[in-house]
Design a protein around this motif. Structure first.
Motif, PDB file in Angstrom:
ATOM      1  N   SER A 325     -34.360  41.807 -53.625  1.00 56.05           N
ATOM      2  CA  SER A 325     -34.773  41.668 -52.235  1.00 56.05           C
ATOM      3  C   SER A 325     -36.061  40.857 -52.118  1.00 56.05           C
ATOM      4  N   VAL A 326     -37.018  41.122 -53.011  1.00 58.11           N
ATOM      5  CA  VAL A 326     -38.273  40.352 -52.988  1.00 58.11           C
ATOM      6  C   VAL A 326     -38.003  38.898 -53.364  1.00 58.11           C
ATOM      7  N   LEU A 327     -37.184  38.675 -54.387  1.00 55.69           N
ATOM      8  CA  LEU A 327     -36.855  37.311 -54.809  1.00 55.69           C
ATOM      9  C   LEU A 327     -36.129  36.557 -53.707  1.00 55.69           C
ATOM     10  N   SER A 328     -35.233  37.235 -53.002  1.00 51.74           N
ATOM     11  CA  SER A 328     -34.492  36.566 -51.924  1.00 51.74           C
ATOM     12  C   SER A 328     -35.429  36.108 -50.817  1.00 51.74           C
ATOM     13  N   GLY A 329     -36.469  36.906 -50.517  1.00 56.24           N
ATOM     14  CA  GLY A 329     -37.430  36.497 -49.494  1.00 56.24           C
ATOM     15  C   GLY A 329     -38.201  35.262 -49.893  1.00 56.24           C
ATOM     16  N   VAL A 330     -38.605  35.192 -51.147  1.00 55.50           N
ATOM     17  CA  VAL A 330     -39.334  34.015 -51.640  1.00 55.50           C
ATOM     18  C   VAL A 330     -38.449  32.778 -51.582  1.00 55.50           C
ATOM     19  N   PHE A 350     -27.527  34.354 -47.209  1.00 57.32           N
ATOM     20  CA  PHE A 350     -28.035  35.560 -47.867  1.00 57.32           C
ATOM     21  C   PHE A 350     -27.282  36.811 -47.412  1.00 57.32           C
ATOM     22  N   THR A 351     -26.824  36.816 -46.167  1.00 56.84           N
ATOM     23  CA  THR A 351     -26.033  37.953 -45.692  1.00 56.84           C
ATOM     24  C   THR A 351     -24.679  37.994 -46.388  1.00 56.84           C
ATOM     25  N   LEU A 352     -24.044  36.837 -46.504  1.00 54.41           N
ATOM     26  CA  LEU A 352     -22.732  36.775 -47.152  1.00 54.41           C
ATOM     27  C   LEU A 352     -22.827  37.211 -48.610  1.00 54.41           C
ATOM     28  N   ALA A 353     -23.832  36.698 -49.311  1.00 56.79           N
ATOM     29  CA  ALA A 353     -24.003  37.068 -50.717  1.00 56.79           C
ATOM     30  C   ALA A 353     -24.318  38.554 -50.864  1.00 56.79           C
ATOM     31  N   GLY A 354     -25.064  39.108 -49.916  1.00 53.92           N
ATOM     32  CA  GLY A 354     -25.479  40.501 -50.012  1.00 53.92           C
ATOM     33  C   GLY A 354     -24.446  41.506 -49.549  1.00 53.92           C
ATOM     34  N   HIS A 355     -23.281  41.040 -49.079  1.00 52.46           N
ATOM     35  CA  HIS A 355     -22.241  41.961 -48.640  1.00 52.46           C
ATOM     36  C   HIS A 355     -20.917  41.781 -49.381  1.00 52.46           C
ATOM     37  N   VAL A 356     -20.508  40.546 -49.598  1.00 56.62           N
ATOM     38  CA  VAL A 356     -19.185  40.304 -50.198  1.00 56.62           C
ATOM     39  C   VAL A 356     -19.188  40.603 -51.695  1.00 56.62           C
ATOM     40  N   LEU A 357     -20.176  40.080 -52.427  1.00 58.17           N
ATOM     41  CA  LEU A 357     -20.217  40.332 -53.868  1.00 58.17           C
ATOM     42  C   LEU A 357     -20.391  41.818 -54.189  1.00 58.17           C
ATOM     43  N   PRO A 358     -21.275  42.532 -53.512  1.00 54.80           N
ATOM     44  CA  PRO A 358     -21.368  43.976 -53.766  1.00 54.80           C
ATOM     45  C   PRO A 358     -20.063  44.710 -53.481  1.00 54.80           C
ATOM     46  N   ALA A 359     -19.336  44.259 -52.449  1.00 55.08           N
ATOM     47  CA  ALA A 359     -18.058  44.903 -52.131  1.00 55.08           C
ATOM     48  C   ALA A 359     -17.075  44.763 -53.291  1.00 55.08           C
ATOM     49  N   ALA A 360     -17.068  43.607 -53.951  1.00 51.40           N
ATOM     50  CA  ALA A 360     -16.170  43.406 -55.093  1.00 51.40           C
ATOM     51  C   ALA A 360     -16.474  44.395 -56.215  1.00 51.40           C
ATOM     52  N   PHE A 361     -17.749  44.637 -56.466  1.00 52.47           N
ATOM     53  CA  PHE A 361     -18.108  45.589 -57.520  1.00 52.47           C
ATOM     54  C   PHE A 361     -17.807  47.032 -57.111  1.00 52.47           C
ATOM     55  N   LEU A 362     -17.868  47.333 -55.800  1.00 51.23           N
ATOM     56  CA  LEU A 362     -17.474  48.658 -55.347  1.00 51.23           C
ATOM     57  C   LEU A 362     -15.996  48.904 -55.585  1.00 51.23           C
ATOM     58  N   VAL A 363     -15.184  47.884 -55.322  1.00 50.22           N
ATOM     59  CA  VAL A 363     -13.754  48.008 -55.603  1.00 50.22           C
ATOM     60  C   VAL A 363     -13.536  48.279 -57.087  1.00 50.22           C
ATOM     61  N   ALA A 364     -14.300  47.579 -57.920  1.00 49.02           N
ATOM     62  CA  ALA A 364     -14.158  47.760 -59.372  1.00 49.02           C
ATOM     63  C   ALA A 364     -14.496  49.178 -59.804  1.00 49.02           C
ATOM     64  N   VAL A 365     -15.471  49.812 -59.136  1.00 47.47           N
ATOM     65  CA  VAL A 365     -15.849  51.183 -59.486  1.00 47.47           C
ATOM     66  C   VAL A 365     -14.639  52.114 -59.371  1.00 47.47           C
ATOM     67  N   THR A 388     -30.059  40.962 -51.738  1.00 43.71           N
ATOM     68  CA  THR A 388     -30.221  39.622 -51.171  1.00 43.71           C
ATOM     69  C   THR A 388     -30.033  39.602 -49.661  1.00 43.71           C
ATOM     70  N   SER A 389     -29.356  40.600 -49.107  1.00 45.00           N
ATOM     71  CA  SER A 389     -29.158  40.622 -47.654  1.00 45.00           C
ATOM     72  C   SER A 389     -30.453  40.897 -46.907  1.00 45.00           C
ATOM     73  N   LYS A 390     -31.506  41.318 -47.606  1.00 49.12           N
ATOM     74  CA  LYS A 390     -32.788  41.567 -46.949  1.00 49.12           C
ATOM     75  C   LYS A 390     -33.359  40.291 -46.339  1.00 49.12           C
ATOM     76  N   ALA A 391     -33.037  39.135 -46.933  1.00 50.65           N
ATOM     77  CA  ALA A 391     -33.495  37.861 -46.376  1.00 50.65           C
ATOM     78  C   ALA A 391     -32.475  37.293 -45.398  1.00 50.65           C
ATOM     79  N   GLY A 392     -31.458  38.070 -45.087  1.00 50.87           N
ATOM     80  CA  GLY A 392     -30.418  37.628 -44.169  1.00 50.87           C
ATOM     81  C   GLY A 392     -30.455  38.398 -42.873  1.00 50.87           C
ATOM     82  N   ALA A 454     -19.771  41.102 -42.959  1.00 50.49           N
ATOM     83  CA  ALA A 454     -20.320  39.818 -43.393  1.00 50.49           C
ATOM     84  C   ALA A 454     -19.601  38.652 -42.730  1.00 50.49           C
ATOM     85  N   LEU A 455     -18.284  38.724 -42.637  1.00 51.30           N
ATOM     86  CA  LEU A 455     -17.509  37.645 -42.024  1.00 51.30           C
ATOM     87  C   LEU A 455     -17.800  37.549 -40.527  1.00 51.30           C
ATOM     88  N   PHE A 456     -18.008  38.680 -39.883  1.00 51.55           N
ATOM     89  CA  PHE A 456     -18.343  38.678 -38.458  1.00 51.55           C
ATOM     90  C   PHE A 456     -19.671  37.977 -38.220  1.00 51.55           C
TER      91      PHE A 456
END
Length: 483
Positions: A325-330, A350-365, A388-392, A454-456
């Motif tokens: 989150s800090v890196l995304s802001g910078v 940053f919003t797309l990256a912070g929602h879609v990629l995490p969702a893929a890993f949740l499915v994997a869990v 990363t969605s913190k900067a989005g 994220a798509l919305f």
């Protein structure tokens, strides 16, 4: 205009500056606040005596994942190391208690945002932490009195937490130069991830060594101590800060311009109601992942980890989220400074990256079955990348309406709190038999909702100041010219 003006000003040093000192103090404030919020989710493992329910499940459906005897013995004792009581709460009851915090939060988000925008955020942010911390000290007493008392206490704690985010964004509307906005706000907001990273393992250690009541005494005391520093050191705006340097004060005031002023008693509610970019933020916030409070239960009832393992592994994902989150802001500010892309594009990426990629890993869990190593790895990656969605979308309110940012965040977070209430209850319902299939449905549902949000936002979000947010500023400027 403000961003262009900021590029033409001499930027004073960031080290030891008033604005970055404020960010650091906010960072610790949100760390304390998030610790006050999530400590119950780990302490719950020590508070609940569910030996009988586990035996019943063994007799009826059987555990799909092997339970190690040393793990079960360490986490299912009948009392704590100091004789602290345990309660026969069902999984559904635990879900209700974990969601109670969000009921209270919903009540104060919008009023808190409105009042912070009118009177300043200092008293509301500090008072929110102080009130929540003081009530946390009463948690052991409320649990002893009964579930209803504890539920009510957690609701009242949510009242204090609800005013904090609107107060924070209101203060940054007056303190953060446009080209430093992403990093200052992500530094502040990253305190939540840091607080979770510290709170989870510390809660486990305290439960094991001192008993679960000590958790709430220690965290509550820390919140009260932080509030003392906050009220002594912080001012609502640069103009009234007694220790800010003149170059820094002039830099902040001139780069932000008239947008840093407080809004009046009346606000453009109708225009807000029909603002498409605002609804994009609302829907995206509603669809954000809210499984955090349920993860310790998953690790306990499915993976059969002991309390110390649960507390440590629940914290691990937040370390990555804090750093990301800090890196995304910078990075976001760097892209804007170099004019590589527009504010709208930066927020959407940053919003797309912070929602879609995490969702893929949740499915994997959901398909890791009994491999605790794979499950924890996927959960860690999911929460880390979500930072990363913190900067989005997280700071988009201040882009579209700086003057009304606190009020708008109150609106968006009110809607965003709804999943915080429903997700523990839904997880308790879908996974009431502690089965892999039940928890797989929990993760799939959360992932699907996150992608939709994220798509919305990608389709309808914006980083431009809306006309209804600058109308009052233009009127004020015209009146000044007439005088």
């Amino acid at each position: 205009m403000a961003g262009l003006k900021a590029t033409q000003l001499l930027v004073p040093p960031q080290l030891c500056s008033a604005r970055y000192s404020l960010a650091l103090l906010m960072f610790f404030g949100f760390a304390v606040e998030y610790g006050l919020r999530v400590n119950l989710s780990v302490a719950m493992v020590a508070m609940v005596n569910d030996t009988e329910s586990h035996q019943s499940l063994n007799r009826s459906t059987g555990h799909e994942c092997p339970a190690h005897s040393n793990n079960r013995n360490s986490s299912k004792k009948t009392d704590g190391p100091d004789g602290s009581p345990r309660y026969p709460w069902s999984l559904e009851t635990q879900g209700m208690l974990l969601g109670a915090f969000y009921f209270g939060k919903m009540v104060t988000l919008i009023p808190g945002g409105y009042l912070a925008g009118r009177f300043g955020g200092r008293i509301f942010l500090g008072g929110g932490v102080l009130g929540t911390a003081a009530l946390t000290l009463l948690t052991p007493l409320a649990a002893q009195l009964g579930v209803s008392w504890l539920f009510a206490l957690r609701v009242f704690e949510g009242f204090g937490e609800g005013v904090m985010l609107p107060a924070m964004i209101t203060m940054w509307a007056r303190w953060a130069p446009p080209l430093e906005r992403s990093r200052l706000m992500t530094i502040s907001g990253a305190g939540a991830n840091f607080g979770a990273f510290v709170a989870f393992p510390v809660t486990g250690v305290i439960c094991e060594s001192l008993g679960w009541p000590a958790v709430f005494y220690i965290f509550g005391g820390a919140g009260c101590l932080w509030a003392v520093f906050w009220f002594v050191l912080v001012s609502d705006e640069p103009r009234t800060h007694p220790r800010i340097s003149e170059p820094e004060k002039n830099y902040i005031i001139n780069s932000i311009g008239s947008q840093e002023s407080a809004h009046g008693w009346s606000i453009p509610l109708v225009s807000m109601m029909f603002s498409v970019p605002l609804w994009a933020i609302i829907i995206c916030q509603m669809c954000s992942n809210t499984l955090q409070t349920s993860l310790p239960t998953y690790m306990d009832t499915v993976l059969h980890l002991d309390l110390q393992q649960i507390s440590f592994l629940s914290a691990l994902p937040y370390l990555g989220a804090w750093l990301f989150s800090v890196l995304s802001g910078v990075v976001a500010d760097h892209l804007l400074e170099r004019e590589v892309m527009s504010v709208t594009a930066v927020r959407k990426i940053f919003t797309l990256a912070g929602h879609v990629l995490p969702a893929a890993f949740l499915v994997a869990v959901g398909y890791t079955r009994c491999s605790s190593a794979l499950a924890v790895t996927c959960l860690t990656l999911s929460t880390t990348i979500r930072g990363t969605s913190k900067a989005g979308v997280f700071i988009n309110q201040i882009d579209i309406a700086p003057r009304y940012a606190g009020f708008l965040l109150g609106i968006t977070n009110t809607f965003g709190t709804i999943p915080g209430i429903l997700s523990p209850i839904a997880a308790g319902y879908l996974a009431k038999d502690h089965s892999l299939a039940g928890w797989r449905n929990v993760f799939l549902l959360s992932a699907g909702v996150s992608v939709f949000g994220a798509l919305f936002f990608l389709a309808l979000g914006s980083g431009k100041i809306q006309w209804w947010a600058v109308e009052e500023e233009l009127i004020n400027d015209e009146e000044k010219m007439e005088r």
